[in-house]
Design a protein around this motif. Structure first.
Motif, PDB file in Angstrom:
ATOM      1  N   ASP A  77     -37.799  19.033 -23.517  1.00  0.00           N
ATOM      2  CA  ASP A  77     -37.295  18.381 -24.780  1.00  0.00           C
ATOM      3  C   ASP A  77     -37.676  17.075 -25.018  1.00  0.00           C
ATOM      4  O   ASP A  77     -37.274  16.043 -24.042  1.00  0.00           O
ATOM      5  N   ASP A  78     -38.400  16.588 -25.607  1.00  0.00           N
ATOM      6  CA  ASP A  78     -39.042  15.206 -25.936  1.00  0.00           C
ATOM      7  C   ASP A  78     -37.831  14.474 -26.401  1.00  0.00           C
ATOM      8  O   ASP A  78     -37.904  13.097 -25.804  1.00  0.00           O
ATOM      9  N   GLY A  79     -36.856  14.778 -27.021  1.00  0.00           N
ATOM     10  CA  GLY A  79     -35.912  13.973 -27.499  1.00  0.00           C
ATOM     11  C   GLY A  79     -34.975  13.514 -26.134  1.00  0.00           C
ATOM     12  O   GLY A  79     -34.497  12.550 -26.449  1.00  0.00           O
ATOM     13  N   GLN A  80     -34.806  14.343 -25.222  1.00  0.00           N
ATOM     14  CA  GLN A  80     -34.096  14.105 -24.027  1.00  0.00           C
ATOM     15  C   GLN A  80     -34.616  13.005 -23.319  1.00  0.00           C
ATOM     16  O   GLN A  80     -34.073  12.153 -22.745  1.00  0.00           O
ATOM     17  N   LEU A  81     -36.049  13.236 -23.271  1.00  0.00           N
ATOM     18  CA  LEU A  81     -36.872  12.045 -22.511  1.00  0.00           C
ATOM     19  C   LEU A  81     -36.681  10.906 -22.964  1.00  0.00           C
ATOM     20  O   LEU A  81     -36.565   9.727 -22.313  1.00  0.00           O
ATOM     21  N   LEU A  82     -36.836  10.816 -24.536  1.00  0.00           N
ATOM     22  CA  LEU A  82     -36.688   9.478 -25.116  1.00  0.00           C
ATOM     23  C   LEU A  82     -35.400   9.049 -24.960  1.00  0.00           C
ATOM     24  O   LEU A  82     -35.312   7.755 -24.940  1.00  0.00           O
ATOM     25  N   ALA A  83     -34.375   9.784 -24.982  1.00  0.00           N
ATOM     26  CA  ALA A  83     -32.958   9.337 -25.012  1.00  0.00           C
ATOM     27  C   ALA A  83     -32.746   8.507 -23.280  1.00  0.00           C
ATOM     28  O   ALA A  83     -32.014   7.554 -23.530  1.00  0.00           O
ATOM     29  N   TYR A 122     -38.056  11.416 -41.776  1.00  0.00           N
ATOM     30  CA  TYR A 122     -38.367  12.560 -41.074  1.00  0.00           C
ATOM     31  C   TYR A 122     -38.466  12.066 -39.711  1.00  0.00           C
ATOM     32  O   TYR A 122     -38.892  12.904 -38.794  1.00  0.00           O
ATOM     33  N   LYS A 123     -38.166  10.870 -39.241  1.00  0.00           N
ATOM     34  CA  LYS A 123     -38.283  10.309 -37.882  1.00  0.00           C
ATOM     35  C   LYS A 123     -37.508  11.067 -36.748  1.00  0.00           C
ATOM     36  O   LYS A 123     -37.828  11.221 -35.712  1.00  0.00           O
ATOM     37  N   LYS A 124     -36.432  11.800 -37.141  1.00  0.00           N
ATOM     38  CA  LYS A 124     -35.430  12.416 -36.305  1.00  0.00           C
ATOM     39  C   LYS A 124     -35.787  13.823 -36.549  1.00  0.00           C
ATOM     40  O   LYS A 124     -34.980  14.846 -35.562  1.00  0.00           O
ATOM     41  N   VAL A 125     -36.868  14.308 -37.080  1.00  0.00           N
ATOM     42  CA  VAL A 125     -37.188  15.691 -37.246  1.00  0.00           C
ATOM     43  C   VAL A 125     -37.939  16.118 -35.994  1.00  0.00           C
ATOM     44  O   VAL A 125     -39.137  15.265 -35.522  1.00  0.00           O
ATOM     45  N   GLN A 159     -45.712  -3.566 -44.223  1.00  0.00           N
ATOM     46  CA  GLN A 159     -45.263  -2.379 -45.010  1.00  0.00           C
ATOM     47  C   GLN A 159     -45.161  -1.184 -44.028  1.00  0.00           C
ATOM     48  O   GLN A 159     -44.559  -0.336 -44.210  1.00  0.00           O
ATOM     49  N   ARG A 160     -45.956  -1.299 -43.034  1.00  0.00           N
ATOM     50  CA  ARG A 160     -45.709  -0.200 -41.740  1.00  0.00           C
ATOM     51  C   ARG A 160     -44.119  -0.395 -41.133  1.00  0.00           C
ATOM     52  O   ARG A 160     -43.578   0.715 -40.821  1.00  0.00           O
ATOM     53  N   TRP A 161     -43.937  -1.581 -40.801  1.00  0.00           N
ATOM     54  CA  TRP A 161     -42.509  -1.770 -40.694  1.00  0.00           C
ATOM     55  C   TRP A 161     -41.403  -1.124 -41.339  1.00  0.00           C
ATOM     56  O   TRP A 161     -40.316  -0.358 -41.019  1.00  0.00           O
ATOM     57  N   ILE A 162     -41.584  -1.611 -42.698  1.00  0.00           N
ATOM     58  CA  ILE A 162     -40.576  -0.808 -43.704  1.00  0.00           C
ATOM     59  C   ILE A 162     -40.683   0.392 -43.686  1.00  0.00           C
ATOM     60  O   ILE A 162     -39.672   1.378 -43.800  1.00  0.00           O
ATOM     61  N   ALA A 163     -41.861   0.899 -43.741  1.00  0.00           N
ATOM     62  CA  ALA A 163     -42.029   2.453 -43.896  1.00  0.00           C
ATOM     63  C   ALA A 163     -41.225   3.186 -42.610  1.00  0.00           C
ATOM     64  O   ALA A 163     -40.911   4.327 -42.732  1.00  0.00           O
TER      65      ALA A 163
END
Length: 147
Positions: free
Chosen positions: A61-67, A142-145, A132-136
């Motif tokens: 799970d990528d989420g666990q690794l990033l955590a 969808y960053k948590k999808v 603009q990229r920072w604000i976006a």
């Protein structure tokens, strides 16, 4: 007979496995497979190998690794310190380069003004795009999808 030889069907089987066949080619292959037990077994063997390869890839799970990375404070501080050093060094080099460029009396003033305005224009454009990229990135719904 379907009109395909087993050699032609073998080529189409490869395309079929990769979803690259036209509808007509798929129909020709399906007709050939309905009549040819050898090509049927070849297709089943290739599908079995593909499934074995998919199962051989370890899943995590990528989420666990990033955590884990987010919770590792020493790593985070080293990362921040590295970026601070790189940006500070680049800034000092840029200041030195600009000072040297403007101090050089062999370069005509018109050329200094033109190149400096060009550089400043690029810097402003880069800053606008980065902002603009920072604000976006901050407002991305969808960053948590996870896929």
């Amino acid at each position: 007979m379907s009109g395909l030889t087993c050699e032609q069907a073998a080529t189409l089987i490869s395309g079929f496995m990769d979803n690259e066949l036209t509808q007509q080619q798929q129909q020709q292959l399906h007709h050939h497979l309905a009549e040819c037990a050898g090509c049927q077994s070849e297709l089943k063997e290739l599908q079995g190998m593909r499934e074995q390869l998919r199962n051989a890839i370890p899943k995590f799970d990528d989420g666990q690794l990033l955590a884990k990375f987010d919770k590792d404070k020493p790593s985070r501080w080293v990362f921040i310190a590295g970026w601070v050093l790189v940006l500070t060094t680049l800034s000092l080099l840029a200041i030195y380069g600009i000072f040297s460029y403007w101090s050089d009396e062999s370069i005509p003033m018109a050329l200094k003004l033109v190149t400096s305005s060009l550089g400043l224009g690029f810097l402003l454009l880069f800053g606008a795009v980065a902002r603009q990229r920072w604000i976006a990135a901050k407002n991305d719904r969808y960053k948590k999808v996870q896929l």
